[in-house]
Structure formats: structure tokens, C-alpha cells
Design an enzyme around this catalytic site. Structure first.
Site, short mmCIF file in Angstrom:
data_model
loop_
_atom_site.label_atom_id
_atom_site.label_comp_id
_atom_site.label_asym_id
_atom_site.label_seq_id
_atom_site.Cartn_x
_atom_site.Cartn_y
_atom_site.Cartn_z
CD GLU A 121 -2.91 -0.88 -0.12
OE1 GLU A 121 -3.33 0.26 -0.41
OE2 GLU A 121 -3.14 -1.88 -0.82
CD1 TRP A 126 -1.20 -0.67 -4.25
CD2 TRP A 126 -1.63 0.56 -6.06
NE1 TRP A 126 -1.65 -1.52 -5.23
CE2 TRP A 126 -1.92 -0.80 -6.35
CE3 TRP A 126 -1.82 1.51 -7.06
CZ2 TRP A 126 -2.39 -1.21 -7.60
CZ3 TRP A 126 -2.30 1.11 -8.29
CH2 TRP A 126 -2.57 -0.23 -8.56
CD1 TRP A 154 -16.91 11.52 -19.08
CD2 TRP A 154 -17.61 9.91 -17.70
NE1 TRP A 154 -15.83 10.74 -18.78
CE2 TRP A 154 -16.23 9.74 -17.94
CE3 TRP A 154 -18.27 9.01 -16.86
CZ2 TRP A 154 -15.50 8.70 -17.37
CZ3 TRP A 154 -17.54 7.98 -16.29
CH2 TRP A 154 -16.18 7.83 -16.55
CG ASN A 199 -8.91 1.97 -0.31
OD1 ASN A 199 -8.88 3.02 -0.94
ND2 ASN A 199 -8.58 0.81 -0.85
CD1 TRP A 234 -12.86 10.30 -15.10
CD2 TRP A 234 -11.71 11.40 -13.54
NE1 TRP A 234 -11.80 10.93 -15.72
CE2 TRP A 234 -11.07 11.60 -14.79
CE3 TRP A 234 -11.15 12.00 -12.42
CZ2 TRP A 234 -9.91 12.37 -14.94
CZ3 TRP A 234 -10.00 12.77 -12.55
CH2 TRP A 234 -9.39 12.95 -13.81
CD1 TRP A 292 -11.35 10.44 -6.68
CD2 TRP A 292 -13.18 9.70 -7.74
NE1 TRP A 292 -12.42 10.55 -5.81
CE2 TRP A 292 -13.55 10.10 -6.44
CE3 TRP A 292 -14.16 9.21 -8.59
CZ2 TRP A 292 -14.86 10.03 -5.98
CZ3 TRP A 292 -15.48 9.11 -8.14
CH2 TRP A 292 -15.81 9.53 -6.84
#
Length: 480
Positions: free
Chosen positions: A285, A288, A316, A352, A370, A393
Site C-alpha cells: 500500500e 501504491w 459521461w 478504502n 470522475w 478516481w
């Protein structure tokens, strides 16, 4: 009037700590009068203004840092305005011949730092920067062809091959005085209260104050609590929103109240290399986080531009004001989404697993761009940073690097049944559903009317099919 005695300026940015702060340690070793400055810069080209929740955190973090610096014999100078202008003024006031900082990785920030370094060189000021906030700087981890990684797993494998991150530096116990010996003059600091970082009308920060302890001491306490508790079962616990299964270190990392090097090596000390997979998952993590910063380094417009250009043609749909408000306020009619959005509003943070479900609902079930979600999280998350927020996102939207496929649509009912089976998390943030049993709470619309809780704003099957059909049109268009 300029000082006649040479001095050093340490410019703090996203590194509000004494422990493992290379710029501060270097400045302390110079032995010159030292000015430690934080600049609230929301005016320089391209610098994104801070969101409301982060501004609340910043106020308290600066308050904590000022107290910590005072214990070392130093002080924190606060200035507001375009950073290049403020640094020039401060160098003139203090007679600075040394300027030091820890590096940043966003495009506008790097450009600004480069301009200031060039100005310093022209004026005979030595400007020095350091690695402090990433374990692996973006330009040091590249593919065989020298380009950036686009997939996390090989990126993290390359990081591991690069060697163990350096050991953290101890916090200095004493720092040089801000003013030369025998002089009372020092750089004037602006009152923090004048920056109006705290909410007033209304003051929505009560839940944040109950949840968090901003500052370096709070960061280290959070790390100790994690290592003493959830770390050993992190692989499982991190997916269960109703328990304390995560580190909650993200907001402390956001403003550098603790360094990733300190976290990395404290984990090493507590859990040796042969430790179980859960600890390794936590390290990934941290990986990331590193990957997101590499993405931003290469793509400075990550918060506004699709990483995958083909998504520029995605259809969208603009949500109705009622749909968008329902999502923001946690009144979509889907308990897991609503519990997460209410947790976000009340505490400035969201688990999360729930973030992924809430984001998927917005961009797929409501088919909203988004960027609408990214902007809302930027304003409401205490851990919103320029890299992880847009990268995550885009991951959910399918438009990002190593992204979740667009056709992977999180079902909030399935997710809550799997990860909050007893409804503990749902009851904590949606009290109107508390009377329902652990089966009914996941689908309250199937029960007799639940007072005060709305019906679903969209149907899951229908909205899923609409999203998949929209994505199929994008694929067909790409093939034409």
C-alpha cells in the site's frame, strides 16, 4: 533592511516534521542562524488551492509544528503569498546565503522550485534540495527502455530491486536560533488565525476534531497503535469497514508529519522479513502511494485529464442536482454508499473499500464524470493529495493507469453483505437503519417503509446495463 549576518532558510512544504527531515537536518548542521518558514501559496501558476478538510488539518499541524520547533530553540515563520516573491523577501530580510527544502513532484511545484533555484544561483544563494517524502523518486524507477511504469506490479518489483530505502534521520534536539547572537531582529511571522483555515459558518469540524490528532506526535502515535494492533491481520482487516483494520496514516503522510522511511523501517523492526503476508500487503500500500506520485510526475494534469486518452470520448452523463446531492450527502438509498459518504462528511475520511464502492456508484451507476467525484473528495478528505486522489478516481473510472476495467462495477449491496455482514458499519453512520436486522439492513427498500431513509435514486441492474452499453459504444468507436 537586510541582515549583515549570513543565515539559512528552510522552506517546509509537505514535510511538517522534525523527525527524518533531511532539509532541516542539513540546515541544522550548517550552524548558521536559521529561519524555518511555511508559505501558504495559493497564487502561483498552477498551484491548486487546498480543500476545506485539508485546510483544517493544516491549521492544527502548523500549530503542533510551531510548538515542537520552540522546544528546539527555533521558531516557525508563517508567510502567505506567491512562494517566489515570499522567498525573495525573506532572503533579503534575513541575509540568507543558504536555502534548503525537500523535493516535491507535481508539475507546477517542480517548475516553481526550479525557478527559485535559478534565482538563488544568480544571487549567490546556495539552494539545496533533498529526498524526504518518497521512498523512490520517480526518475529512479524506470522500465528497461527508460520510461515510466504503467502497471503497479512491475513498478513495485522494480522498487524492491532498487534496494532497501535509506534509514530515517533522528529529529534534532537543538536548532540554531532564528536571529544572530546579540540581535533581537528576526523574520516576522503572520498570525495563523489570519489565514482563516478553520471553518466558521458553519463549523463542520467537530467530527474531525474527535477523530484525529494532527501533528507529528499524533502521527507517531497512530503508527504505534497500528503496529501494536491491526498490522498483523492487515490483509483481512483492511477490507472490513466496521473494524479498526487500517493504519489511518494517510492524512499524516499527506502533510509529511511522518516520513515513509520511518514507517518502512519501523515495520522492519517490528516485523522481520519472514513476517506473514499481511505486513507485506501493507508495504505494498505504501507502494501504491509511490506509484501514484510517479503517475503525477509524468502526468501533471492527472486531476483534469484522462490518463487513457480514449476516455476523452466517453459519454459521461451530467447527474441531476438531486442525484449529485444524494451522493454527496449519503442519501442514495444504498446503505454502503451512504454510510461512506456520511463518514467522509463527519470525519474527513472514508474506509478504502467503501471509497471504491462510493466512487463506482458515482461514475458507473450515475454515469457521472470522475472529475466531479475527485473535486468533492479533494474538498472533503483530510488525506486528499495531488497524486493519490486523482489516480484512484481514474482507477475506478477505468481511465487511469493499471485501472480497474470499466466493466467492473461494484455492487454496493454485494459489497456490504460481504464486508459488513452484521451491518456494524452501516448502523454507525446510518442510525435510521439501526432497527433493521443484519439481513434487512443491506436492502432496506425491501422492508416496510423505513422512516427517514430514502428510496434508491437509481436501480442497480438498469444503471449497470446503461454503463456497460456506454462503455461498449466507446469500444466500438475506438475500433472504427
Amino acid at each position: 533592511m537586510a541582515s549583515s549576518v549570513a543565515s539559512t532558510i528552510v522552506w517546509l512544504r509537505d514535510d511538517l516534521r522534525l523527525d527524518d527531515n533531511p532539509a532541516l537536518s542539513h540546515a541544522a548542521g550548517l550552524g548558521l542562524p536559521l529561519t524555518v518558514v511555511y508559505i501558504l501559496d495559493e497564487e502561483s501558476d498552477g498551484i491548486r488551492p487546498l480543500g476545506g478538510a485539508v485546510r483544517w488539518w493544516l491549521h492544527h499541524s502548523l500549530t503542533s509544528l510551531a510548538a515542537d520547533l520552540e522546544k528546539t530553540g527555533s521558531a516557525l515563520t508563517l508567510r502567505r503569498g506567491p512562494a517566489a516573491k515570499v522567498i525573495r523577501e525573506l532572503a533579503e530580510e534575513t541575509g540568507a546565503r543558504q536555502l534548503v527544502w525537500n523535493r516535491r513532484y507535481g508539475g507546477p511545484e517542480r517548475a516553481l522550485d526550479a525557478d527559485i533555484k535559478a534565482w538563488a544561483a544568480e544571487g549567490g544563494i546556495e539552494a539545496t534540495s533533498f529526498q524526504a517524502n518518497l521512498l523512490f523518486e520517480p526518475w529512479t524507477i524506470t522500465t528497461g527502455s527508460g520510461g515510466p511504469y504503467k502497471v503497479f506490479t512491475p513498478f513495485w518489483r522494480a522498487c524492491a530491486a532498487a534496494g532497501e530505502p535509506r534509514k530515517p534521520l533522528d529529529a534534532p534536539t537543538r536548532l540554531p536560533s532564528p536571529a544572530p547572537a546579540g540581535r533581537r531582529k528576526m523574520a516576522v511571522s503572520e498570525p495563523l488565525a489570519d489565514w482563516n483555515l478553520l471553518p466558521v459558518s458553519p463549523d463542520w469540524s467537530g467530527g474531525l476534531a474527535k477523530t484525529w490528532g494532527p501533528g507529528e506526535a499524533g502521527a507517531h502515535q497512530r503508527l504505534d497503535d497500528f503496529l501494536d494492533g491491526p498490522a498483523e491481520d492487515y490483509g483481512t482487516g483492511r477490507n472490513v469497514p466496521g473494524v479498526e483494520g487500517t493504519s489511518r496514516l494517510s492524512p499524516h503522510l499527506r502533510f509529511g508529519e511522518i516520513s515513509p522511511f520511518r514507517i518502512w523501517h519501523e515495520i522492519r523492526l517490528r516485523f522481520p522479513r519472514e513476517a506473514g503476508p499481511d505486513v507485506g500487503i501493507f508495504r505494498s500500500e505504501l507502494g501504491w502511494r509511490e506509484f501514484c506520485w510517479q503517475l503525477l510526475y509524468v502526468n501533471p494534469q492527472l486531476a483534469t485529464r484522462n490518463y487513457r486518452p480514449e476516455f476523452d470520448a466517453f459519454e459521461w452523463q451530467k447527474p441531476t442536482p438531486g442525484e449529485l446531492a444524494a451522493w454527496q450527502q449519503g442519501r442514495t438509498g444504498y446503505p454502503l454508499v451512504d454510510a461512506g459518504m456520511r463518514q467522509l462528511w463527519q470525519t474527513g475520511w472514508m474506509h478504502n473499500r467503501v471509497r471504491m464502492a462510493a466512487a463506482s456508484f458515482l461514475v458507473k451507476n450515475l454515469l457521472a464524470d470522475w472529475r466531479l467525484g475527485e473535486e468533492w473528495f479533494w474538498d472533503t478528505l483530510v488525506d486528499a493529495d495531488a497524486a493519490s486522489n486523482p489516480a484512484n478516481w481514474q482507477w475506478v473510472a477505468g481511465s487511469g493507469a493499471d485501472a480497474s476495467p470499466y466493466f467492473r462495477i461494484f455492487n454496493p449491496v454485494t459489497q456490504s453483505k460481504k464486508f459488513d455482514a452484521e451491518g456494524r458499519y452501516l448502523r454507525e453512520f446510518i442510525p435510521e437503519l439501526a432497527p433493521l436486522d443484519s439481513k434487512a439492513i443491506h436492502e432496506p427498500w425491501k422492508q416496510p417503509e423505513v422512516e427517514g431513509y430514502p428510496a434508491p435514486v437509481v436501480g442497480l441492474p438498469e444503471s449497470r446495463e446503461r454503463a456497460l452499453a456506454t462503455y461498449q459504444r466507446l469500444k466500438d468507436q475506438k475500433q472504427d
